[in-house]
Design a protein around this motif. Structure first.
Motif, PDB file in Angstrom:
ATOM      1  N   VAL A  46       0.841  -1.192   0.000  1.00 56.93           N
ATOM      2  CA  VAL A  46       0.000   0.000   0.000  1.00 56.93           C
ATOM      3  C   VAL A  46       0.879   1.247   0.000  1.00 56.93           C
ATOM      4  CG1 VAL A  46      -1.820   1.276   1.174  1.00 56.93           C
ATOM      5  CG2 VAL A  46      -1.829  -1.227   1.235  1.00 56.93           C
ATOM      6  N   ILE A  47       0.666   2.074  -1.018  1.00 51.64           N
ATOM      7  CA  ILE A  47       1.329   3.381  -1.083  1.00 51.64           C
ATOM      8  C   ILE A  47       0.494   4.344  -0.257  1.00 51.64           C
ATOM      9  CG2 ILE A  47       1.965   5.308  -2.574  1.00 51.64           C
ATOM     10  CD1 ILE A  47       2.352   3.232  -4.838  1.00 51.64           C
ATOM     11  N   ASN A  48       1.093   4.880   0.781  1.00 51.94           N
ATOM     12  CA  ASN A  48       0.388   5.764   1.696  1.00 51.94           C
ATOM     13  C   ASN A  48       0.702   7.228   1.361  1.00 51.94           C
ATOM     14  OD1 ASN A  48      -0.846   7.037   3.807  1.00 51.94           O
ATOM     15  ND2 ASN A  48       0.152   5.836   5.404  1.00 51.94           N
ATOM     16  N   PRO A  49      -0.289   7.991   0.875  1.00 55.47           N
ATOM     17  CA  PRO A  49      -0.037   9.392   0.514  1.00 55.47           C
ATOM     18  C   PRO A  49       0.480  10.246   1.673  1.00 55.47           C
ATOM     19  CG  PRO A  49      -2.137   8.685  -0.365  1.00 55.47           C
ATOM     20  CD  PRO A  49      -1.652   7.596   0.554  1.00 55.47           C
ATOM     21  N   ILE A  50       0.214   9.844   2.895  1.00 57.05           N
ATOM     22  CA  ILE A  50       0.699  10.622   4.038  1.00 57.05           C
ATOM     23  C   ILE A  50       2.224  10.641   4.077  1.00 57.05           C
ATOM     24  CG2 ILE A  50       0.743   8.795   5.789  1.00 57.05           C
ATOM     25  CD1 ILE A  50      -0.561  12.329   6.371  1.00 57.05           C
ATOM     26  N   ASP A  51       2.862   9.663   3.416  1.00 57.53           N
ATOM     27  CA  ASP A  51       4.323   9.643   3.367  1.00 57.53           C
ATOM     28  C   ASP A  51       4.867  10.900   2.688  1.00 57.53           C
ATOM     29  OD1 ASP A  51       4.379   7.235   4.681  1.00 57.53           O
ATOM     30  OD2 ASP A  51       4.667   6.037   2.864  1.00 57.53           O
ATOM     31  N   ALA A  52       4.142  11.434   1.719  1.00 59.12           N
ATOM     32  CA  ALA A  52       4.582  12.668   1.051  1.00 59.12           C
ATOM     33  C   ALA A  52       4.570  13.834   2.036  1.00 59.12           C
ATOM     34  CB  ALA A  52       3.686  12.983  -0.142  1.00 59.12           C
ATOM     35  N   VAL A  53       3.579  13.870   2.904  1.00 62.63           N
ATOM     36  CA  VAL A  53       3.500  14.937   3.908  1.00 62.63           C
ATOM     37  C   VAL A  53       4.673  14.821   4.877  1.00 62.63           C
ATOM     38  CG1 VAL A  53       2.120  15.885   5.797  1.00 62.63           C
ATOM     39  CG2 VAL A  53       0.993  15.081   3.702  1.00 62.63           C
ATOM     40  N   ILE A  54       4.981  13.606   5.298  1.00 55.31           N
ATOM     41  CA  ILE A  54       6.107  13.389   6.209  1.00 55.31           C
ATOM     42  C   ILE A  54       7.403  13.808   5.530  1.00 55.31           C
ATOM     43  CG2 ILE A  54       7.458  11.626   7.412  1.00 55.31           C
ATOM     44  CD1 ILE A  54       4.758  10.172   7.899  1.00 55.31           C
ATOM     45  N   ASP A  55       7.556  13.468   4.244  1.00 56.63           N
ATOM     46  CA  ASP A  55       8.761  13.858   3.514  1.00 56.63           C
ATOM     47  C   ASP A  55       8.920  15.376   3.477  1.00 56.63           C
ATOM     48  OD1 ASP A  55       9.360  11.226   3.061  1.00 56.63           O
ATOM     49  OD2 ASP A  55       8.705  11.227   0.960  1.00 56.63           O
ATOM     50  N   VAL A  56       7.821  16.102   3.281  1.00 53.83           N
ATOM     51  CA  VAL A  56       7.870  17.571   3.256  1.00 53.83           C
ATOM     52  C   VAL A  56       8.277  18.091   4.624  1.00 53.83           C
ATOM     53  CG1 VAL A  56       6.484  19.677   3.074  1.00 53.83           C
ATOM     54  CG2 VAL A  56       6.232  17.877   1.371  1.00 53.83           C
ATOM     55  N   GLU A  57       7.693  17.535   5.677  1.00 52.45           N
ATOM     56  CA  GLU A  57       8.001  17.991   7.035  1.00 52.45           C
ATOM     57  C   GLU A  57       9.454  17.731   7.397  1.00 52.45           C
ATOM     58  OE1 GLU A  57       6.083  19.702   9.239  1.00 52.45           O
ATOM     59  OE2 GLU A  57       4.624  19.856   7.631  1.00 52.45           O
ATOM     60  N   GLU A 109       0.173 -13.769  -6.475  1.00 47.56           N
ATOM     61  CA  GLU A 109      -0.342 -12.564  -7.106  1.00 47.56           C
ATOM     62  C   GLU A 109       0.203 -11.380  -6.322  1.00 47.56           C
ATOM     63  OE1 GLU A 109      -4.602 -12.884  -7.132  1.00 47.56           O
ATOM     64  OE2 GLU A 109      -4.541 -14.808  -8.158  1.00 47.56           O
ATOM     65  N   THR A 110       0.403 -10.254  -7.007  1.00 52.90           N
ATOM     66  CA  THR A 110       0.826  -9.042  -6.319  1.00 52.90           C
ATOM     67  C   THR A 110      -0.118  -7.915  -6.700  1.00 52.90           C
ATOM     68  OG1 THR A 110       2.358  -8.393  -8.089  1.00 52.90           O
ATOM     69  CG2 THR A 110       3.264  -9.715  -6.283  1.00 52.90           C
ATOM     70  N   VAL A 111      -0.310  -7.017  -5.759  1.00 49.21           N
ATOM     71  CA  VAL A 111      -1.185  -5.873  -6.000  1.00 49.21           C
ATOM     72  C   VAL A 111      -0.637  -4.676  -5.233  1.00 49.21           C
ATOM     73  CG1 VAL A 111      -2.755  -6.445  -4.094  1.00 49.21           C
ATOM     74  CG2 VAL A 111      -3.581  -5.081  -6.006  1.00 49.21           C
ATOM     75  N   THR A 112      -0.781  -3.506  -5.841  1.00 50.55           N
ATOM     76  CA  THR A 112      -0.407  -2.257  -5.189  1.00 50.55           C
ATOM     77  C   THR A 112      -1.648  -1.382  -5.111  1.00 50.55           C
ATOM     78  OG1 THR A 112       1.832  -2.377  -6.077  1.00 50.55           O
ATOM     79  CG2 THR A 112       1.091  -0.228  -5.277  1.00 50.55           C
ATOM     80  N   GLU A 113      -1.940  -0.889  -3.931  1.00 49.30           N
ATOM     81  CA  GLU A 113      -3.073   0.006  -3.707  1.00 49.30           C
ATOM     82  C   GLU A 113      -2.540   1.328  -3.171  1.00 49.30           C
ATOM     83  OE1 GLU A 113      -6.177  -0.663  -4.509  1.00 49.30           O
ATOM     84  OE2 GLU A 113      -5.892  -2.771  -5.014  1.00 49.30           O
ATOM     85  N   VAL A 114      -3.352   2.360  -3.239  1.00 47.23           N
ATOM     86  CA  VAL A 114      -2.979   3.683  -2.727  1.00 47.23           C
ATOM     87  C   VAL A 114      -4.026   4.107  -1.707  1.00 47.23           C
ATOM     88  CG1 VAL A 114      -2.584   6.108  -3.303  1.00 47.23           C
ATOM     89  CG2 VAL A 114      -1.895   4.311  -4.915  1.00 47.23           C
ATOM     90  N   GLY A 115      -3.573   4.503  -0.520  1.00 48.81           N
ATOM     91  CA  GLY A 115      -4.483   4.967   0.516  1.00 48.81           C
ATOM     92  C   GLY A 115      -3.928   4.673   1.893  1.00 48.81           C
ATOM     93  N   LYS A 116      -4.803   4.710   2.873  1.00 52.45           N
ATOM     94  CA  LYS A 116      -4.404   4.369   4.235  1.00 52.45           C
ATOM     95  C   LYS A 116      -4.202   2.858   4.293  1.00 52.45           C
ATOM     96  CE  LYS A 116      -6.722   8.165   6.571  1.00 52.45           C
ATOM     97  NZ  LYS A 116      -7.705   8.542   7.596  1.00 52.45           N
TER      98      LYS A 116
END
Length: 142
Positions: free
Chosen positions: A36-47, A84-91
């Motif tokens: 799972v790609i967590n968009p909050i990681d971008a916020v942490i990177d900015v901080e 099987e592999t899957v990538t999702e985006v979200g929490k």
């Protein structure tokens, strides 16, 4: 025995151990590795590092997901097992639970934690949330 098993992977040693556990414990199940790609990681990177660090975060996250999926695919191949592999985006907890519900998963397997330090404190425990909210069995590997 479950027919379908969802394993949460994030590149951490515990996630790899959880994946190996699933391969060994459920050899006849269809195993899906979810990243799972967590968009909050971008916020942490900015901080932490400022805007230049956060630029391209999604592309970097997709590359990381590809790498993690390659690792677990190799582990499965060593045992002559297709996965099987899957990538999702979200929490992460929500995406894991939603995927399990939407795909009639019988069992979830995950490491007790993948993050450490400030990330874990800020984001809480994905394993704890999944365990509390899942309507199917969850195995936590530590």
């Amino acid at each position: 025995m479950p027919a379908t098993v969802l394993v949460a992977v994030d590149g951490s040693p515990l996630a790899e151990r959880a994946f190996t556990y699933a391969l060994e414990t459920f050899p006849d199940a269809v195993i899906t590795a979810i990243y799972v790609i967590n968009p909050i990681d971008a916020v942490i990177d900015v901080e932490v590092g400022g805007l230049p660090v956060a630029e391209g975060w999604y592309e970097n996250a997709k590359e990381r997901a590809t790498g993690v999926h390659a690792t677990v695919t190799d582990l499965a191949a060593e045992r002559s097992t297709d996965i099987e592999t899957v990538t999702e985006v979200g929490k992460p907890a929500r995406e894991i639970l939603d995927y399990a519900a939407d795909h009639d998963i019988d069992q979830i397997v995950m490491g007790s934690h993948g993050r450490s330090g400030i990330d874990r404190a800020l984001l809480g425990s994905v394993a704890e949330t999944v365990t509390r909210r899942a309507r199917i069995p969850v195995t936590i590997v530590s």
